[in-house]
Scaffold this active site. Structure first.
Site, PDB file in Angstrom:
ATOM      1  CE  LYS A 133      -3.402   2.537   2.847  1.00 28.56           C
ATOM      2  NZ  LYS A 133      -4.065   2.392   4.163  1.00 28.56           N
ATOM      3  CE1 TYR A 175       6.130 -18.736   6.244  1.00 29.26           C
ATOM      4  CE2 TYR A 175       5.710 -20.643   4.930  1.00 29.26           C
ATOM      5  CZ  TYR A 175       6.432 -19.545   5.201  1.00 29.26           C
ATOM      6  OH  TYR A 175       7.534 -19.086   4.341  1.00 29.26           O
ATOM      7  CE  LYS A 228       5.159 -16.534   3.541  1.00 24.08           C
ATOM      8  NZ  LYS A 228       5.884 -15.026   3.407  1.00 24.08           N
TER       9      LYS A 228
END
EC number: 1.1.1.-
Length: 261
Positions: free
Chosen positions: A128, A161, A165
């Site tokens: 961003k 995790y 991802k």
């Protein structure tokens, strides 16, 4: 691949640059001719000092900045500092990340929040605010995220995790669509097992004799070996280059042939 003549005067920021993949990426980009800003937590200052010295040794400018990528104010300040110190931001490599090896049932809500806060929220914030800076500059740019083979194929003991991802792939595609009209490409790399301190930590947890885990993992790769940090850095070097100008929204496997799209 990027060359010094092509990348001269461009600025890259690499998060999680103190060791492992992040350090290898930072040094590769410096050798390509980028001035490089390094980010990590203050606990890794000695590693950042060492990496900065290596960057300056090849004739490039650099700096290091402490920031927790999960905190929006710190990410904003980090990018402002890079612009102040090095004159702009052309390439953002959102490499910072943490992992956790735990069964699904043993993973707590706090575990899940900690992993996704750094990996997914941190990537969102870096995409961003790097994107906003590049739009302000008006000359395009490259944003590169750190996915994983576990972001394409879930693995036992890595629920939090994997969630983080897989999320990075989605963020990468959306950012590519929204940032594209500004000349900004957004891609990610997806390593399999890589010989890093994180890998060594997992080897210790599993309790196998040193080298045994690597031998077993090598057997899972079509090319017969797992990656070194430098293997990943080569791919990032290409994605950061002008030659990769028509590639966006992609997550590139770097695993020797473990996961296939």
């Amino acid at each position: 691949m990027a060359s010094t003549s092509v990348s001269q005067g461009r600025v890259a920021l690499v998060t999680g640059a103190g060791q492992g993949i992040g350090r290898a990426i930072a040094l590769r980009l410096a050798s390509d001719g980028f001035d490089v800003a390094l980010n990590d937590l203050q606990a890794n200052e000695a590693n950042l000092v060492s990496a900065l010295a290596a960057i300056e040794a090849v004739g490039r400018k650099g700096c290091y900045i402490f920031a927790d990528v999960s905190q929006e104010t710190e990410v904003e300040q980090m990018i402002s500092k890079v612009v102040e110190e090095l004159g702009g931001l052309d390439v953002m490599v959102c490499n910072a990340g943490i992992s956790l090896m735990k069964s699904f049932f043993d993973t707590t809500a706090e575990d899940f929040d900690r992993i996704t806060s750094v990996n997914l929220r941190g990537t969102f914030l870096c995409y961003k605010h790097a994107g906003k800076q590049m739009v302000t500059q008006g000359k395009g740019g490259r944003i590169i995220g750190a996915c994983s083979g576990t972001g394409k194929k879930g693995q036992p003991l890595f629920s939090a995790y994997a969630a983080s991802k897989f999320g990075i792939r989605g963020l990468t595609q959306v950012a590519a669509l929204e940032f594209g009209p500004h000349g900004i490409s957004v891609n990610a790399f997806a390593p399999g097992p890589v010989k890093t301190p994180m890998y060594d930590h997992f080897e210790t947890i599993i309790g196998t004799p040193k080298g045994v885990l690597e031998q077993e993992l090598n057997k899972t790769a079509a090319l017969g070996r797992i990656a070194l940090p430098e293997d990943v850095a080569v791919v990032v070097s290409f994605l950061a280059s002008k030659e990769a100008s028509l590639i966006t929204g992609q997550t590139i496997n770097v695993d020797g042939g473990i996961v296939f799209d």
